[in-house]
Motif scaffolding. Sequence first.
Motif, mmCIF file in Angstrom:
data_model
loop_
_atom_site.group_PDB
_atom_site.id
_atom_site.type_symbol
_atom_site.label_atom_id
_atom_site.label_comp_id
_atom_site.label_asym_id
_atom_site.label_seq_id
_atom_site.Cartn_x
_atom_site.Cartn_y
_atom_site.Cartn_z
ATOM 1 N N ASN A 1 -6.284 22.224 -23.557
ATOM 2 C CA ASN A 1 -6.864 22.844 -24.738
ATOM 3 C C ASN A 1 -6.403 24.292 -24.865
ATOM 4 O O ASN A 1 -6.212 24.968 -23.860
ATOM 5 C CB ASN A 1 -8.392 22.793 -24.612
ATOM 6 N N HIS B 1 -10.441 18.194 -28.807
ATOM 7 C CA HIS B 1 -9.727 19.386 -28.394
ATOM 8 C C HIS B 1 -8.515 19.602 -29.279
ATOM 9 O O HIS B 1 -7.986 18.663 -29.867
ATOM 10 C CB HIS B 1 -9.283 19.274 -26.919
ATOM 11 N N GLU B 2 -8.090 20.825 -29.330
ATOM 12 C CA GLU B 2 -6.981 21.239 -30.189
ATOM 13 C C GLU B 2 -5.722 20.391 -29.997
ATOM 14 O O GLU B 2 -5.044 20.059 -30.952
ATOM 15 C CB GLU B 2 -6.686 22.708 -29.869
#
Length: 141
Positions: free
Chosen positions: A50, A104-105
């Motif tokens: 992340n 998450h990104e």
Amino acid sequence: MDSNSGQKTKIGVLLVGHGSRLPYGEEVINGIADIYRKEVDHPVAVGFMNISRPSIPEAINELAAMGVEKIIVTPVFLAHGVHTKHDIPHILGLDNGSEHHHHHEHEHEEFEFDGEIVYTEPLGADPRIAEIIRERVKSAI
């Protein structure tokens, strides 16, 4: 010097960290990777679950571009938790469709790798970690 010439499969290692907006975790994981690289003959990459870069998929693509056929993924975490049991396997495509994971990104990024991915245990309770604690305590006394 090609130490992999006698092996059937070219191995790469991916060390996975959590990732953070602060630089410290990234610096530590990259430092561990630098130390480890000096001790081995195979490619070693770092990827973050992340926020930090490179992401896990970017690191896998980096190793794939080096021609590795098998990637051994080691989470640089002390213990299992949601990230090591669910989130990282999900990013790696090893979760068999499990629905339980955090968002998450990097989770929707993809990688191009047709080889084998082996996911190891986190660091765990290891006497070498206890030795580091003993040294820290001794230096503080």
